[in-house]
Design a protein around this motif. Structure first.
Motif, PDB file in Angstrom:
ATOM      1  N   ARG A  36       0.869  -1.071   0.121  1.00 25.24           N
ATOM      2  CA  ARG A  36      -0.021   0.175  -0.046  1.00 25.24           C
ATOM      3  C   ARG A  36       0.768   1.236  -0.063  1.00 25.24           C
ATOM      4  NH1 ARG A  36      -5.121   1.718  -1.192  1.00 25.24           N
ATOM      5  NH2 ARG A  36      -4.826   3.984  -0.839  1.00 25.24           N
ATOM      6  N   TYR A  40       2.432   1.701  -3.313  1.00 28.88           N
ATOM      7  CA  TYR A  40       1.160   2.043  -4.367  1.00 28.88           C
ATOM      8  C   TYR A  40       1.042   3.618  -4.147  1.00 28.88           C
ATOM      9  CZ  TYR A  40      -3.220   2.053  -6.555  1.00 28.88           C
ATOM     10  OH  TYR A  40      -4.370   2.443  -7.321  1.00 28.88           O
ATOM     11  N   ASP A  41       0.880   4.025  -2.732  1.00 30.24           N
ATOM     12  CA  ASP A  41       0.525   5.486  -2.623  1.00 30.24           C
ATOM     13  C   ASP A  41       1.706   6.262  -3.173  1.00 30.24           C
ATOM     14  OD1 ASP A  41      -1.799   4.354  -1.355  1.00 30.24           O
ATOM     15  OD2 ASP A  41      -0.978   5.036   0.596  1.00 30.24           O
ATOM     16  N   ARG A  70      -2.505  -4.541  -7.264  1.00 32.25           N
ATOM     17  CA  ARG A  70      -3.188  -2.927  -7.160  1.00 32.25           C
ATOM     18  C   ARG A  70      -2.975  -2.578  -8.519  1.00 32.25           C
ATOM     19  NH1 ARG A  70      -4.054  -0.862  -1.964  1.00 32.25           N
ATOM     20  NH2 ARG A  70      -3.351  -2.274  -0.372  1.00 32.25           N
TER      21      ARG A  70
END
Length: 369
Positions: free
Chosen positions: A120, A123-124, A176
């Motif tokens: 995450r 990905y951010d 993702r």
């Protein structure tokens, strides 16, 4: 001996011409023929084929004086695809988004968050870099990370500095992003960057020592990265020095270099600045220490060429490299050249982008080599 099928031969020719245009374009058909050595008819066909597929396009006319119209120039379509290089550091994550020519379009930097899921967090950071680049998606991602990457699963196996970064980074990001993702040790990417862009160009077998806050290494054998059975090839910090049970990192890592600098009356708070001042006696003693690491690598691998990278290796430059080469000559009968790393900027990110683009180009032409 197997002969390539007409389809495979076309792919090979297309890829060769495309790489020439990436390196030297825009070019006319005649210039492309000259640089590739292909026939005039073959170049005419592949140019038409790549224009139709959107890989290249007309990019103006040659500015040469001649009777009749000037020759058309062709160049790659830069925004046809985009890749991201990512660097995972102990305190932050850096991202660079680039087009197919390697031109940087956007960047992002996010602080580490031990409580966040690694996939995450990356990905951010990628999402932020995409927003900075003002594009909607990617065609490939390469991540340079500290620690050991499992060569079987391709995922992070162990990062001492980031205890929570040991699972689900690769599958999580693939889910993702929905694009090819590669996770690679950060020093390996520096080695690949030096091979493609820097001091090791033209050397298909060499070893790289990364001298910075920590100590690491990368090994390239016959043009291929050597990872080792568990992905730990090049983890030189764990190698013994043979002196009082110590390890190599205790000789040449950041704290060791700062302590050495203090003994020589140099700025003890900044190892890189101390090396840049290039006091001869300090460099002599530092070279003695670096040679211990280099000698072990040379005795096992006989690479013939060693690159001193990392912030300290690059700061030492030719002066440190020459000292290490001289000491290796005295310590071993194996001829070994030593050079300082020359890749500018952030070598990890540059290596990640270079490998992401190579993977993209192989995918584009359906080739595995």
């Amino acid at each position: 001996m197997h002969t390539a099928s007409p389809h495979t031969a076309r792919l090979i020719n297309d890829r060769m011409a495309y790489e020439v245009l990436l390196s030297h374009g825009p070019l006319s058909r005649a210039e492309l023929q000259q640089r590739t050595g292909l026939s005039r008819a073959t170049v005419a066909e592949l140019v038409d084929r790549m224009v139709e597929s959107g890989l290249i396009s007309q990019a103006g006319q040659a500015q040469t004086r001649r009777r009749g119209p000037n020759a058309l120039l062709y160049g790659v379509v830069a925004d046809r695809a985009h890749v991201a290089g990512v660097e995972v550091r102990p305190d932050r994550i850096l991202v660079s988004v680039n087009d197919v020519t390697g031109h940087q379009l956007g960047t992002a930097e996010l602080p580490q968050d031990p409580a966040a899921e690694p996939d995450r967090l990356v990905y951010d950071a990628i999402t932020a870099a995409l927003a900075d680049a003002r594009i909607g998606g990617l065609d490939g991602v390469v991540i340079g990370t500290l620690g050991v990457v499992d060569p079987v699963s391709g995922d992070v196996a162990y990062i001492q500095a980031l205890p929570t970064w040991h699972s689900n980074l690769l599958p999580g990001l693939r889910a993702r992003l929905g694009v090819p993702v590669l996770v690679e040790n950060e020093v390996n990417l520096v080695g690949l960057a030096e091979h493609r862009l820097g001091a090791a160009r033209g050397h298909d077998t060499f070893a790289l020592l990364s001298l910075g806050e920590g100590l690491g290494g990368a090994v390239i054998l016959d043009g291929r990265l050597h990872r080792g059975r568990s992905g730990g090839a090049g983890e030189l910090a764990y190698a013994p020095t043979g002196v009082g049970g110590g390890r190599l990192n205790q000789l040449v890592d950041g704290p060791a270099v700062r302590a050495l600098a203090a003994r020589h009356g140099l700025p003890a708070g900044d190892a890189v600045e101390a090396v840049r001042q290039a006091a001869p006696r300090f460099l002599d003693e530092l070279a003695e220490r670096v040679t211990v690491a280099a000698q072990g690598v040379c005795a096992v691998l006989d690479p013939g060429f060693v690159v001193l990278a990392g912030e300290i290796g690059r700061a030492g430059g030719p002066a440190l490299a020459a000292r290490v080469e001289e000491r290796l000559r005295e310590a071993t009968p194996l001829p070994t050249q030593v050079a300082a790393g020359t890749v500018e900027g952030d070598p990890v990110l540059r290596g990640a982008v270079v490998i992401a683009l190579e993977r993209l180009h192989r995918q584009t032409f359906g080739l595995t080599t």
